[in-house]
Enzyme design. Structure first.
Site, PDB file in Angstrom:
ATOM      1  N   LYS A 111       0.792  -1.176   0.021  1.00  0.00           N
ATOM      2  CA  LYS A 111       0.024  -0.032   0.159  1.00  0.00           C
ATOM      3  C   LYS A 111       0.801   1.162   0.149  1.00  0.00           C
ATOM      4  O   LYS A 111       0.817   2.241  -0.700  1.00  0.00           O
ATOM      5  CB  LYS A 111      -0.807   0.118   1.137  1.00  0.00           C
ATOM      6  CG  LYS A 111      -1.809   1.315   1.375  1.00  0.00           C
ATOM      7  CD  LYS A 111      -2.410   1.387   2.671  1.00  0.00           C
ATOM      8  CE  LYS A 111      -3.287   2.853   2.432  1.00  0.00           C
ATOM      9  NZ  LYS A 111      -3.699   2.985   4.002  1.00  0.00           N
TER      10      LYS A 111
ATOM     11  N   HIS B 294     -10.982   0.513   3.611  1.00  0.00           N
ATOM     12  CA  HIS B 294     -12.348   0.763   3.167  1.00  0.00           C
ATOM     13  C   HIS B 294     -12.447   0.060   1.667  1.00  0.00           C
ATOM     14  O   HIS B 294     -13.502  -0.562   1.646  1.00  0.00           O
ATOM     15  CB  HIS B 294     -12.500   2.272   2.501  1.00  0.00           C
ATOM     16  CG  HIS B 294     -12.658   3.056   3.847  1.00  0.00           C
ATOM     17  ND1 HIS B 294     -13.815   3.033   4.954  1.00  0.00           N
ATOM     18  CD2 HIS B 294     -11.783   3.836   4.506  1.00  0.00           C
ATOM     19  CE1 HIS B 294     -13.628   3.912   5.735  1.00  0.00           C
ATOM     20  NE2 HIS B 294     -12.133   4.311   5.449  1.00  0.00           N
TER      21      HIS B 294
END
Length: 230
Positions: free
Chosen positions: A139, A159
């Site tokens: 990420k 999310h």
């Protein structure tokens, strides 16, 4: 021999993500990547954003830059000084070690602290360089490449994982690395930034971890989870 069933599934997943992208843009707009951040700034900022809120991480980054206007000064600085500067972001003692080690490693391997070469490197090489740095995961590397370098990569946050699992594009158990690879294969051209921002917005406004607002969801017709809730 070509696996027609796999090819058909891949094509269907691409169509599904295209529709999702379009519906999110119709709902939330088409975000533009106007970031002018330096890649090293983005790398440090992303480290500071881990396990804290955007407000706190932005405050910590601003404080760190005020204390150390140049990253070489931070590299030479004391861990206690770095930790004090980023205290508002949480986990200051841990993150200060990561930041100092990153700066030392980049200098030792690259000869300077300028990561602008990532902007013109092949995506695979740029990603491999970042992932080879201790403390940098999929990420974090993707955030640097998408936001600062404006390359077609896709960072996955909590999310995004939640939403893509609910719509059936990701299984419940999958590694970060494999998830990043799988979804990047499906995203419509030039929609990596838009989809990233809009999925996070959607997760915050509608697709909550608990009590999601499925009746208000623009993705309901593509969502396996949502179909069971209405």
């Amino acid at each position: 021999m070509k696996d027609n069933s796999s090819s058909a599934a891949l094509a269907e997943n691409r169509r599904q993500l295209k529709f999702i992208t379009q519906n999110l843009e119709a709902t939330y707009g088409v975000p533009r990547n106007d970031s002018h951040d330096d890649p090293l700034d983005e790398l440090i900022a992303t480290i500071l954003s881990q396990s804290t809120s955007n407000i706190n991480s932005h405050r910590a980054f601003a404080s760190l830059k005020a204390r150390f206007p140049d990253w070489e000064l931070a590299r030479q600085g004391r861990l206690s000084s770095i930790a004090a500067a980023i205290k508002s972001g949480g986990l200051a003692n841990v993150k200060s070690v990561v930041i100092k080690n990153l700066l030392n490693e980049i200098l030792a391997r690259h000869g300077n602290l300028d990561l602008s070469f990532l902007k013109t490197s092949p995506i695979g090489e740029a990603r491999d360089f970042l992932l080879s740095l201790k403390g940098v995961g999929p990420k974090t590397a993707a955030c640097v490449l998408l936001f600062s370098c404006k390359l077609p990569v896709f960072p996955m946050d909590t999310h995004i994982f939640r939403i893509l699992r609910r719509v059936g594009l990701l299984p419940e158990k999958i590694s970060d690395e494999v998830a990043h690879q799988r979804i990047e294969m499906l995203i419509p051209p030039k929609k990596h930034y838009s989809l990233h921002i809009n999925l996070i917005t959607h997760g915050r406004r509608i697709c909550h971890p608990r009590n999601p607002k499925c009746a208000q969801c623009p993705l309901i017709e593509y969502c396996n989870f949502g179909q069971t809730m209405v």
